[in-house]
Design a protein around this motif. Structure first.
Motif, PDB file in Angstrom:
ATOM      1  N   SER A 195       0.853  -1.184   0.000  1.00 29.99           N
ATOM      2  CA  SER A 195       0.000   0.000   0.000  1.00 29.99           C
ATOM      3  C   SER A 195       0.889   1.234   0.000  1.00 29.99           C
ATOM      4  O   SER A 195       2.079   1.158   0.355  1.00 29.99           O
ATOM      5  N   TYR A 221      -1.868  10.170  -1.978  1.00 28.70           N
ATOM      6  CA  TYR A 221      -3.075   9.353  -1.863  1.00 28.70           C
ATOM      7  C   TYR A 221      -2.794   8.125  -1.007  1.00 28.70           C
ATOM      8  O   TYR A 221      -1.911   7.333  -1.324  1.00 28.70           O
ATOM      9  N   THR A 222      -3.548   7.962   0.039  1.00 32.09           N
ATOM     10  CA  THR A 222      -3.391   6.764   0.872  1.00 32.09           C
ATOM     11  C   THR A 222      -4.258   5.614   0.376  1.00 32.09           C
ATOM     12  O   THR A 222      -4.042   4.464   0.748  1.00 32.09           O
ATOM     13  N   GLU A 223      -5.255   5.925  -0.459  1.00 35.48           N
ATOM     14  CA  GLU A 223      -6.122   4.897  -1.024  1.00 35.48           C
ATOM     15  C   GLU A 223      -6.232   5.098  -2.534  1.00 35.48           C
ATOM     16  O   GLU A 223      -5.997   6.191  -3.047  1.00 35.48           O
ATOM     17  N   ASP A 273      -8.292   3.607  -8.933  1.00 32.99           N
ATOM     18  CA  ASP A 273      -9.534   4.371  -8.786  1.00 32.99           C
ATOM     19  C   ASP A 273      -9.615   5.452  -9.860  1.00 32.99           C
ATOM     20  O   ASP A 273      -8.943   6.485  -9.777  1.00 32.99           O
ATOM     21  N   PHE A 300      -9.690  -3.796  -5.107  1.00 35.23           N
ATOM     22  CA  PHE A 300     -10.123  -2.442  -4.731  1.00 35.23           C
ATOM     23  C   PHE A 300     -11.606  -2.247  -5.042  1.00 35.23           C
ATOM     24  O   PHE A 300     -12.366  -1.709  -4.226  1.00 35.23           O
ATOM     25  N   LYS A 331     -13.951  -1.405  -1.903  1.00 34.72           N
ATOM     26  CA  LYS A 331     -14.241   0.020  -1.763  1.00 34.72           C
ATOM     27  C   LYS A 331     -15.495   0.478  -2.504  1.00 34.72           C
ATOM     28  O   LYS A 331     -16.164   1.427  -2.092  1.00 34.72           O
TER      29      LYS A 331
END
Length: 759
Positions: free
Chosen positions: A353, A410-412, A437, A637, A641
């Motif tokens: 991550s 961006y952490t996600e 994303d 993801f 999410k």
């Protein structure tokens, strides 16, 4: 033709209009007036481009204050040229009807496509042209050229004349394609590229590639000044989520590290040189960096594009001391390169991550998150200060810094993959920052512009896009295809004449009986269809394996009794030659077969109108390669999410690719074609119902599970029907509407909409 679309007077440049064009205009008007975004799927070959342009120009003419600019985004330069020509014909139609449109439409492409300076044009490829252009147009280069004219510092008279001119007074209003811009630049001795970049802020209509909006590194330089009260059109946008993800993904290999090391060595030597001869300039830069990044920013283009992302809070703070001074920054970059080089010495695949990556890089080489976020901007400031023109190796340094900057921001929505071998099993160590994303790219665009239109002939299943791109459209619709006769004949071929099921499933795709039946289907179709036949395979490797087996079993010889065979390859030049020869063979009257690949060049943007594509075969369902680690990370993801199940996304992607292949054959209302889906799995409701409405409307229940023999019989019957005379008068009132019929149609659908609201 004069149309009234709910109070908007539209001048449509044809004597007749299609019902779906009228429905499209109504949906588009609703989205603009509600200041929202739209997803509209319009059948292939029904005049989508002219419909969009006709209505948007009419709306802008009626409400100039509420719609300041039309931004039309295309995938390729040929598509851009086609849009400009449609617009030019529309403007001429207005003039023929006594209405002068005072419009400025500007196209934009790369320096390589627009440069007219002979010395720069002769340099070779895109990178060389960009370098030579910067050598002549950078502020410091121009200053040096003025101080020592005729010396070693070349200048560009085209750029100098543009800088000394007022473009708004110099550039006549009109419609400009890329060639028009170049011709005007030659005549007036003005730089076409920088003229176009400046003119898009003056233009009423801007036509350019997706990347000028979707790639943050480019949009932050080119499109940052475009006004909010604009409508953005993404045409042929069925793969827009993939384009978004690609724009924020970075791949680092050993070769990248080596080139970056060379670039850093050059950068360090330049810093040492300036420390001796121009120390005050480095000190001035240092003072600006202390006061904050916003003040340190210069209007000059470094040649590397803008940063991938730069949060507002970063601009107001001072640059960290660890990267503020130029010599220290160079050592900081060296540590970053050494870290990446160390991580490339891996024996097995690892996925991390962004937070894990940041923690590791801080522990190993003492590089903190804050400095990573703004290192890209720091590099570009330094390049400008050092007056560097040759950016060889520095682009790789910038790529590595951008990878780290994105991970720090961006952490996600991102995954970092360290791989020792590629999908083919070949040793190829690499680090991949994979954007997972697509909404990270689209969200700022949805927020900035009052209306965004995402449109294509193959968006189905359309309900997936709001989830992938994270927005709520005010309009989301798939329009039907109006036909006075059944001009398309889709069929699902589920089995051979020996009753063996046809499928490209992994455990069946190499079955000799399946491959033999695929070959028999093509042989039979070639004996029935008098013109061009286009065949789509699921991958290049599958195409090679199947053709090899067909050659051994005599199937290729059977095909060649009726058609000449051409084949797409992964080489663009070879594919272009094959396409050209294929069209020549079809023009000769005998017809030909083109063996191609879903997701290849042929399936994306090549039209087979008329006799070039009388039959399209899709051999197997074109599922994406599921062993890709990047795809696995994205599927994970989406599941965790966005709550999109793995199979749901894979089917969505496969069906839109299938629809894109089938849509190549129908490029006009007068067109007709056979569409064969050769895989038993296509016949399940979870598959064929995901195809576009304009296609499934013609897919009868009796055509969902045919044998080869049945499909050939239906094909013969269909071709006999299409061979019968069919005058235009038979289409009037059904698929072609004159002005009076159009008015009646609009009144009817308005009443139907009003009635639906009361229920």
């Amino acid at each position: 033709m004069h149309l009234d679309i709910e109070g908007i007077p539209v001048l449509f440049p044809f004597d007749y209009v299609y019902p779906e064009q009228l429905a499209y205009m109504r949906e588009l008007k609703y989205s603009i007036e509600n200041r929202g975004h739209a997803l509209i799927e319009m059948p292939c070959g029904t005049g989508k481009t002219v419909t969009i342009l006709s209505f948007l120009i009419a709306y802008k003419k009626a409400h100039p204050a509420s719609l300041e600019k039309i931004i039309y985004c295309t995938r390729t330069v040929p598509e851009l040229t086609k849009v400009v020509e449609e617009l030019r014909d529309l403007v001429q139609y207005y003039a023929d009807n006594g209405q002068h449109l005072d419009l400025l439409s500007m196209s934009l492409s790369s320096r390589q496509n627009l440069c007219v300076n002979p010395e720069v044009m002769s340099c070779g490829g895109r990178i060389e042209v960009d370098t030579e252009c910067r050598r002549r147009t950078a502020t410091f280069a121009r200053r040096n050229a003025k101080m020592s004219p005729g010396g070693e510092n070349p200048s560009c008279s085209y750029f100098e004349n543009l800088e000394n001119s007022t473009l708004s007074a110099k550039l006549p209003r009109g419609i400009y394609n890329l060639e028009d811009i170049k011709e005007f630049g030659k005549e007036e001795t003005l730089c076409p590229y920088f003229m176009a970049r400046e003119a898009i802020n003056l233009a009423d209509i801007v036509i350019y590639s997706y990347n000028y909006l979707l790639d943050p590194k480019i949009s932050s330089v080119v499109s940052k000044s475009l006004p909010r009260n604009s409508i953005v059109v993404f045409d042929e946008a069925h793969n827009i989520d993939s384009v978004c993800i690609k724009s924020l993904s970075v791949k680092i290999t050993k070769r990248t590290i080596e080139r970056a090391a060379d670039g850093l060595e050059k950068l360090t030597a330049r810093v040492d040189e300036f420390s001796m001869s121009k120390k005050e300039e480095l000190e001035d830069e240092y003072d600006r960096l202390v006061r904050g990044l916003r003040e340190a920013r210069q209007n000059e283009d470094s040649g590397l594009g803008g940063p991938p992302v730069l949060p507002e809070d970063v601009l107001t703070t001072a640059i960290p001391g660890s990267i503020r001074k130029a010599p220290i920054f160079c050592k900081w970059v060296k540590r970053l390169l050494e870290y990446c080089g160390h991580r490339l010495r891996i024996q097995q695949a690892i996925q991390e991550s962004p937070l894990s990556f940041l923690r590791d890089i801080e522990e190993r080489v003492c590089i903190d998150r804050r400095s990573l976020r703004i290192a890209g901007e720091r590099l570009q400031n330094l390049i400008i200060t050092l007056e560097m023109v040759d950016l060889t190796g520095l682009k790789e340094v910038n790529d590595i810094i951008n990878m780290a900057a994105l991970a720090a921001t961006y952490t996600e929505g991102f995954a970092i993959l360290f791989e020792a071998i590629d999908e083919r099993g070949i040793p190829d160590p690499r680090i991949q920052l994979a954007c997972l994303d697509a909404s990270l790219v689209m969200r700022p665009i949805f927020r900035k512009y009052q209306s965004v239109l995402i449109t294509s002939g193959t968006l189905s299943p359309i309900e997936m896009y709001p989830r992938l791109l994270d927005f709520q459209p005010v309009v989301m619709t798939s329009l039907s295809l109006s036909m006075a006769r059944g001009a398309i004949c889709p069929m699902i071929v589920a089995r051979g004449n020996d009753q063996v099921s046809l499928s490209s499933k992994f455990d069946e795709r190499e079955d000799p009986s399946v491959l033999r039946n695929y070959g028999n289907l093509l042989v039979e179709i070639c004996g029935v269809v008098p013109d061009g036949v286009v065949v789509f395979f699921t991958s290049y490797s599958y195409l090679e394996n199947v053709v090899s087996m067909w050659n051994e079993t005599g199937i290729i010889e059977g095909i060649q009794k009726n058609k000449i065979i051409f084949c797409e390859s992964s080489d663009i030049t070879e594919t272009s030659q094959a396409l050209s020869r294929y069209r020549e063979a079809c023009d000769e009257g005998r017809g030909a077969v083109l063996l191609s690949v879903a997701r290849g060049k042929v399936s994306e943007g090549i039209d087979f109108s008329g006799h070039y594509g009388r039959a399209v075969l899709v051999l197997g369902i074109p599922f994406i390669f599921t062993q890709s680690r990047i795809l696995r990370a994205r599927l994970d993801f989406l599941r965790t999410k966005i709550q999109v199940r793995e199979q749901e996304f894979l089917v969505f992607d496969a069906m839109r690719q299938t629809a894109q292949c089938l849509g190549r054959a129908i490029r006009a209302k007068s067109d007709y074609g056979i569409m064969l889906l050769a895989d038993v799995r296509f016949g399940t409701p979870g598959k064929y119902t995901k195809l576009p409405k304009w296609l499934t409307d013609s897919l009868s229940q009796g055509s969902l599970s045919l044998s080869i023999e049945d499909s050939i019989a239906l094909s013969k019957k269909f071709l006999r029907q299409m061979a019968q005379p069919f005058p235009r008068s038979a289409q009037l009132g059904i698929s072609l509407l004159d002005a009076e019929q159009a008015e009646q149609y609009l009144r009817r659908i308005k009443n139907e909409a009003a009635f639906a609201k009361t229920i």
